[in-house]
Write an enzyme that holds these catalytic residues in place. Structure first.
Site, PDB file in Angstrom:
ATOM      1  N   LYS A   1       2.475  -8.255  16.366  1.00 29.70           N
ATOM      2  CA  LYS A   1       3.243  -9.381  15.815  1.00 29.70           C
ATOM      3  C   LYS A   1       3.023 -10.646  16.648  1.00 29.70           C
ATOM      4  O   LYS A   1       2.995 -11.755  16.109  1.00 29.70           O
ATOM      5  CB  LYS A   1       4.744  -9.040  15.789  1.00 29.70           C
ATOM      6  CG  LYS A   1       5.126  -8.000  14.739  1.00 29.70           C
ATOM      7  CD  LYS A   1       5.126  -8.566  13.334  1.00 29.70           C
ATOM      8  CE  LYS A   1       5.640  -7.562  12.325  1.00 29.70           C
ATOM      9  NZ  LYS A   1       5.538  -8.009  10.944  1.00 29.70           N
TER      10      LYS A   1
ATOM     11  N   ARG B   1      16.117   4.620  13.249  1.00 29.80           N
ATOM     12  CA  ARG B   1      16.847   3.655  14.068  1.00 29.80           C
ATOM     13  C   ARG B   1      18.339   3.950  13.992  1.00 29.80           C
ATOM     14  O   ARG B   1      18.804   4.731  13.163  1.00 29.80           O
ATOM     15  CB  ARG B   1      16.531   2.225  13.626  1.00 29.80           C
ATOM     16  CG  ARG B   1      15.219   1.770  14.213  1.00 29.80           C
ATOM     17  CD  ARG B   1      14.844   0.396  13.793  1.00 29.80           C
ATOM     18  NE  ARG B   1      14.508   0.326  12.388  1.00 29.80           N
ATOM     19  CZ  ARG B   1      14.071  -0.778  11.803  1.00 29.80           C
ATOM     20  NH1 ARG B   1      13.940  -1.882  12.475  1.00 29.80           N
ATOM     21  NH2 ARG B   1      13.761  -0.768  10.525  1.00 29.80           N
TER      22      ARG B   1
ATOM     23  N   TYR C   1      -7.732 -11.792  -3.498  1.00 29.59           N
ATOM     24  CA  TYR C   1      -8.044 -13.081  -4.130  1.00 29.59           C
ATOM     25  C   TYR C   1      -7.110 -13.306  -5.307  1.00 29.59           C
ATOM     26  O   TYR C   1      -7.325 -12.730  -6.375  1.00 29.59           O
ATOM     27  CB  TYR C   1      -9.515 -13.113  -4.589  1.00 29.59           C
ATOM     28  CG  TYR C   1     -10.473 -12.895  -3.445  1.00 29.59           C
ATOM     29  CD1 TYR C   1     -10.762 -13.923  -2.556  1.00 29.59           C
ATOM     30  CD2 TYR C   1     -11.055 -11.656  -3.234  1.00 29.59           C
ATOM     31  CE1 TYR C   1     -11.612 -13.722  -1.483  1.00 29.59           C
ATOM     32  CE2 TYR C   1     -11.914 -11.452  -2.160  1.00 29.59           C
ATOM     33  CZ  TYR C   1     -12.189 -12.481  -1.293  1.00 29.59           C
ATOM     34  OH  TYR C   1     -13.026 -12.284  -0.224  1.00 29.59           O
TER      35      TYR C   1
ATOM     36  N   TYR D   1      -4.281 -21.258  12.576  1.00 27.07           N
ATOM     37  CA  TYR D   1      -4.606 -21.722  11.217  1.00 27.07           C
ATOM     38  C   TYR D   1      -3.903 -23.041  10.900  1.00 27.07           C
ATOM     39  O   TYR D   1      -4.435 -23.876  10.169  1.00 27.07           O
ATOM     40  CB  TYR D   1      -4.230 -20.656  10.171  1.00 27.07           C
ATOM     41  CG  TYR D   1      -5.403 -19.773   9.811  1.00 27.07           C
ATOM     42  CD1 TYR D   1      -5.802 -18.739  10.658  1.00 27.07           C
ATOM     43  CD2 TYR D   1      -6.122 -19.976   8.642  1.00 27.07           C
ATOM     44  CE1 TYR D   1      -6.884 -17.938  10.348  1.00 27.07           C
ATOM     45  CE2 TYR D   1      -7.205 -19.181   8.324  1.00 27.07           C
ATOM     46  CZ  TYR D   1      -7.580 -18.158   9.176  1.00 27.07           C
ATOM     47  OH  TYR D   1      -8.664 -17.375   8.861  1.00 27.07           O
TER      48      TYR D   1
ATOM     49  N   ASN E   1       0.837  -1.212   0.000  1.00 28.49           N
ATOM     50  CA  ASN E   1       0.000   0.000   0.000  1.00 28.49           C
ATOM     51  C   ASN E   1       0.868   1.256   0.000  1.00 28.49           C
ATOM     52  O   ASN E   1       0.366   2.361   0.132  1.00 28.49           O
ATOM     53  CB  ASN E   1      -0.968   0.011   1.196  1.00 28.49           C
ATOM     54  CG  ASN E   1      -0.246   0.236   2.513  1.00 28.49           C
ATOM     55  OD1 ASN E   1       0.982   0.201   2.581  1.00 28.49           O
ATOM     56  ND2 ASN E   1      -1.005   0.470   3.571  1.00 28.49           N
TER      57      ASN E   1
ATOM     58  N   ALA F   1       6.753 -12.605   8.599  1.00 29.83           N
ATOM     59  CA  ALA F   1       7.934 -11.843   9.043  1.00 29.83           C
ATOM     60  C   ALA F   1       7.618 -11.326  10.435  1.00 29.83           C
ATOM     61  O   ALA F   1       7.057 -10.251  10.592  1.00 29.83           O
ATOM     62  CB  ALA F   1       8.213 -10.701   8.082  1.00 29.83           C
TER      63      ALA F   1
ATOM     64  N   TYR G   1       2.904  -2.637  17.790  1.00 29.78           N
ATOM     65  CA  TYR G   1       3.750  -3.459  16.916  1.00 29.78           C
ATOM     66  C   TYR G   1       4.076  -4.792  17.587  1.00 29.78           C
ATOM     67  O   TYR G   1       3.820  -5.863  17.021  1.00 29.78           O
ATOM     68  CB  TYR G   1       5.025  -2.683  16.609  1.00 29.78           C
ATOM     69  CG  TYR G   1       6.002  -3.386  15.689  1.00 29.78           C
ATOM     70  CD1 TYR G   1       5.701  -3.600  14.344  1.00 29.78           C
ATOM     71  CD2 TYR G   1       7.249  -3.807  16.169  1.00 29.78           C
ATOM     72  CE1 TYR G   1       6.614  -4.228  13.503  1.00 29.78           C
ATOM     73  CE2 TYR G   1       8.160  -4.431  15.334  1.00 29.78           C
ATOM     74  CZ  TYR G   1       7.839  -4.641  13.995  1.00 29.78           C
ATOM     75  OH  TYR G   1       8.743  -5.259  13.174  1.00 29.78           O
TER      76      TYR G   1
HETATM   77  N1  LIG Z   1      13.986  -4.234   9.120  1.00 29.36           N
HETATM   78  C1  LIG Z   1      14.090  -4.808  10.282  1.00 29.36           C
HETATM   79  O1  LIG Z   1      15.071  -4.594  10.993  1.00 29.36           O
HETATM   80  C2  LIG Z   1      13.015  -5.762  10.760  1.00 29.36           C
HETATM   81  C3  LIG Z   1      13.182  -6.377  12.005  1.00 29.36           C
HETATM   82  C4  LIG Z   1      12.206  -7.233  12.448  1.00 29.36           C
HETATM   83  C5  LIG Z   1      11.098  -7.504  11.678  1.00 29.36           C
HETATM   84  N2  LIG Z   1      10.951  -6.901  10.477  1.00 29.36           N
HETATM   85  C6  LIG Z   1       9.732  -7.194   9.713  1.00 29.36           C
HETATM   86  O2  LIG Z   1      10.030  -7.359   8.341  1.00 29.36           O
HETATM   87  C7  LIG Z   1       8.980  -6.809   7.553  1.00 29.36           C
HETATM   88  C8  LIG Z   1       9.559  -5.825   6.546  1.00 29.36           C
HETATM   89  O3  LIG Z   1      10.213  -4.783   7.251  1.00 29.36           O
HETATM   90  P1  LIG Z   1      11.018  -3.621   6.498  1.00 29.36           P
HETATM   91  O4  LIG Z   1      12.172  -3.252   7.344  1.00 29.36           O
HETATM   92  O5  LIG Z   1      11.240  -3.982   5.096  1.00 29.36           O
HETATM   93  O6  LIG Z   1       9.961  -2.447   6.621  1.00 29.36           O
HETATM   94  P2  LIG Z   1       9.392  -1.490   5.480  1.00 29.36           P
HETATM   95  O7  LIG Z   1       8.585  -0.452   6.178  1.00 29.36           O
HETATM   96  O8  LIG Z   1      10.486  -1.033   4.599  1.00 29.36           O
HETATM   97  O9  LIG Z   1       8.467  -2.477   4.663  1.00 29.36           O
HETATM   98  C9  LIG Z   1       7.144  -2.758   5.016  1.00 29.36           C
HETATM   99  C10 LIG Z   1       6.313  -2.706   3.744  1.00 29.36           C
HETATM  100  O10 LIG Z   1       4.969  -3.051   4.059  1.00 29.36           O
HETATM  101  C11 LIG Z   1       4.112  -2.110   3.415  1.00 29.36           C
HETATM  102  N3  LIG Z   1       2.868  -2.047   4.185  1.00 29.36           N
HETATM  103  C12 LIG Z   1       2.666  -1.560   5.422  1.00 29.36           C
HETATM  104  N4  LIG Z   1       1.373  -1.685   5.780  1.00 29.36           N
HETATM  105  C13 LIG Z   1       0.753  -2.282   4.731  1.00 29.36           C
HETATM  106  C14 LIG Z   1      -0.599  -2.672   4.492  1.00 29.36           C
HETATM  107  N5  LIG Z   1      -1.549  -2.472   5.380  1.00 29.36           N
HETATM  108  N6  LIG Z   1      -0.890  -3.243   3.291  1.00 29.36           N
HETATM  109  C15 LIG Z   1       0.065  -3.435   2.358  1.00 29.36           C
HETATM  110  N7  LIG Z   1       1.353  -3.081   2.535  1.00 29.36           N
HETATM  111  C16 LIG Z   1       1.687  -2.514   3.717  1.00 29.36           C
HETATM  112  C17 LIG Z   1       4.882  -0.812   3.426  1.00 29.36           C
HETATM  113  O11 LIG Z   1       4.432   0.114   2.470  1.00 29.36           O
HETATM  114  C18 LIG Z   1       6.284  -1.315   3.122  1.00 29.36           C
HETATM  115  O12 LIG Z   1       6.510  -1.417   1.748  1.00 29.36           O
HETATM  116  C19 LIG Z   1       7.986  -6.190   8.514  1.00 29.36           C
HETATM  117  O13 LIG Z   1       6.921  -7.067   8.720  1.00 29.36           O
HETATM  118  C20 LIG Z   1       8.765  -6.031   9.785  1.00 29.36           C
HETATM  119  O14 LIG Z   1       7.939  -6.107  10.917  1.00 29.36           O
HETATM  120  C21 LIG Z   1      11.888  -6.025  10.001  1.00 29.36           C
END
Ligand SMILES: NC(=O)c1ccc[n+]([C@@H]2O[C@H](COP(=O)([O-])OP(=O)(O)OC[C@H]3O[C@@H](n4cnc5c(N)ncnc54)[C@H](O)[C@@H]3O)[C@@H](O)[C@H]2O)c1
Length: 435
Positions: A232, A269, A147, A242, A117, A197, A228
């Site tokens: 998660k 960060r 879908y 599921y 999004n 993730a 958050y």
């Molecule tokens: N980067 C890290 O250090 C880290 C650490 C732990 C967990 N994670 C997990 O990895 C995943 C990716 O993280 P990232 O660092 O790439 O973050 P990011 O913010 O760069 O990527 C998240 C993506 O999800 C999209 N998004 C958010 N809400 C949405 C929604 N409702 N519908 C559709 N798309 C949506 C955002 O636009 C973005 O492109 C996340 O789930 C995050 O919780 C990341």
């Protein structure tokens, strides 16, 4: 009588001559008028043609651009047979981690659908695949049902950095709960395997060190990070519900701090903050005493771990992170001294730290953030044993690459080149919309 006839015939001859002369004049006049009309019409036609040409020119250019983009060179992609090629959905695939995962899976020869999004993601992160026959980008919010037919789902959609997930906590909760339910529902309907993730944040401010997968965590359920952390945690709960109730195949990756190119400049960060501050010669901000620890993995290591986990038979949670632990202050002293990686060609600020050791006076100490974990280090024995995975990119090398990336972005900005800024962390005006 004869004389009368002679007069009449004489008159006729003269009349005839006169009539003939008049007819000739009329004929010549008509021809002339025709010629004039023709030339007026031709002039008009030329003008119309000119106008058409002018209007069509930009369209011709656009067609040329389109033709060029069709013949665009994509990164090399393997050819996989029908049997090995998978239809893969990545939610959040235009984000930092998702876009690197997209690159890997595309290059491995799979068919990818990226759903995003664009809350924190950018089209720019995946634009090099747009138009490729194996690639599709869909602007969609996972809070709404989706879908499509797929074999595997990497469910990454969720803001990841504190300023981004705290910007609209209700939306963060909806994304991680309703969004995860929607993706599990899709996995159930089409018989796909889903990888969630998840995050080291499920351990909260841990009382166990290093954190292994058996640890249940220490999370403040009503603190500012709860949207958050708890989001998660419940997403993990949903995966196992599921799995047990509906037989959906799930994989859960508990991801620890990750960094690399395409991470958000205003991510907020430690790594991005320090790099930007160093490159711009600003004071380095440290929250608390700087003795809190973090462990950082480079994004390519994480991506390899995610793919290995997805294709393994491990359905219980697996930590993916770099166990090399550093205090925040370690970043400024050998052997890490990340500032030594700031390239010499950077001329954004002549007072930038560039390669020099940092004295405490150059660090601005700010008050500690609420619920900020004091120690964070993954126990990755499970990933090592069961996936044969461990991080291979040293911190210094990863930092170097990330610094190069950030400095290029800053140079583009300095040259006024268009860089779409991440849309995260916008300031709230009035009541936030929880869509
Ligand atoms: N980067 C890290 O250090 C880290 C650490 C732990 C967990 N994670 C997990 O990895 C995943 C990716 O993280 P990232 O660092 O790439 O973050 P990011 O913010 O760069 O990527 C998240 C993506 O999800 C999209 N998004 C958010 N809400 C949405 C929604 N409702 N519908 C559709 N798309 C949506 C955002 O636009 C973005 O492109 C996340 O789930 C995050 O919780 C990341």
């Amino acid at each position: 009588m004869k004389r009368v006839f002679w007069l009449l015939s004489g008159l006729n001859r003269r009349m005839m001559k006169l009539l003939f002369a008049l007819a000739l004049i009329a004929y010549i006049a008509c021809e002339y008028i025709d010629l004039i009309l023709l030339s007026i019409q031709e002039n008009g036609d030329v003008k119309i043609e000119q106008k058409i040409d002018e209007a069509v020119a930009p369209l011709r250019e656009k067609i040329r651009d389109l033709e060029q983009s069709f013949s665009q060179k994509y990164p090399p992609v393997k050819f996989l047979s029908e049997k090995d090629r998978k239809r893969i959905l990545i939610t959040g695939g235009a984000g930092f981690v998702g876009s690197h995962l997209t690159d890997k899976l595309m290059m491995d020869g799979h068919e990818l659908t990226v759903v995003d999004n664009f809350f924190t993601g950018r089209k720019r992160n995946v634009e090099h695949w747009i138009g490729h026959e194996n690639f599709e980008l869909i602007n969609h919010d996972v809070v709404e049902p989706l879908y499509i037919e797929v074999d595997q789902i990497y469910h990454l959609a969720s803001p990841a950095s504190p300023p981004n997930y705290m910007y609209n906590p209700i939306k963060t909760l909806k994304t991680n709960t309703i969004g995860t339910l929607n993706m599990l529902g899709l996995a159930k309907r089409v018989g796909a395997r889903l990888l969630l993730a998840s995050t080291s944040e499920v351990y909260g401010d841990p009382e166990v060190h290093p954190q292994n997968e058996e640890y249940w965590g220490h999370v403040n359920p009503i603190g500012p990070r709860a949207c958050y952390d708890e989001g998660k945690r419940v997403a993990e709960t949903m995966c196992y519900a599921y799995m047990k109730q509906e037989g959906v195949e799930v994989r859960v990756a508990r991801i620890f701090n990750t960094f690399g190119s395409r991470m958000h400049m205003n991510d907020g960060r430690v790594v991005s903050n320090f790099i930007l501050q160093a490159l711009q010669g600003e004071p380095l901000t440290v929250y608390g005493t700087g003795s809190q620890t973090r462990a950082f993995q480079y994004v390519s290591d994480l991506v390899n771990g995610l793919v290995l986990l997805m294709n393994s038979n491990i359905s219980s949670p697996v930590n993916l992170g770099n166990p090399e632990e550093h205090t925040i202050l370690d970043f400024f002293s050998p052997p890490v001294n990340m500032l030594s990686s700031v390239p010499k060609r950077i001329r954004l600020n002549p007072n930038a730290y560039r390669g020099r050791a940092v004295s405490r006076s150059q660090i601005q100490f700010l008050s500690e953030a609420q619920d900020d974990p004091q120690r964070r280090r993954p126990d990755i024995r499970k990933a090592k044993m069961m996936l044969g995975w461990e991080p291979v990119v040293p911190l210094e090398e990863g930092l170097n690459k990330t610094i190069q990336y950030f400095s290029r972005e800053l140079e583009h900005q300095a040259n006024n080149q268009y860089i779409p800024k991440p849309k995260a962390a916008r300031m709230k005006k009035g009541r936030p919309r929880h869509n």
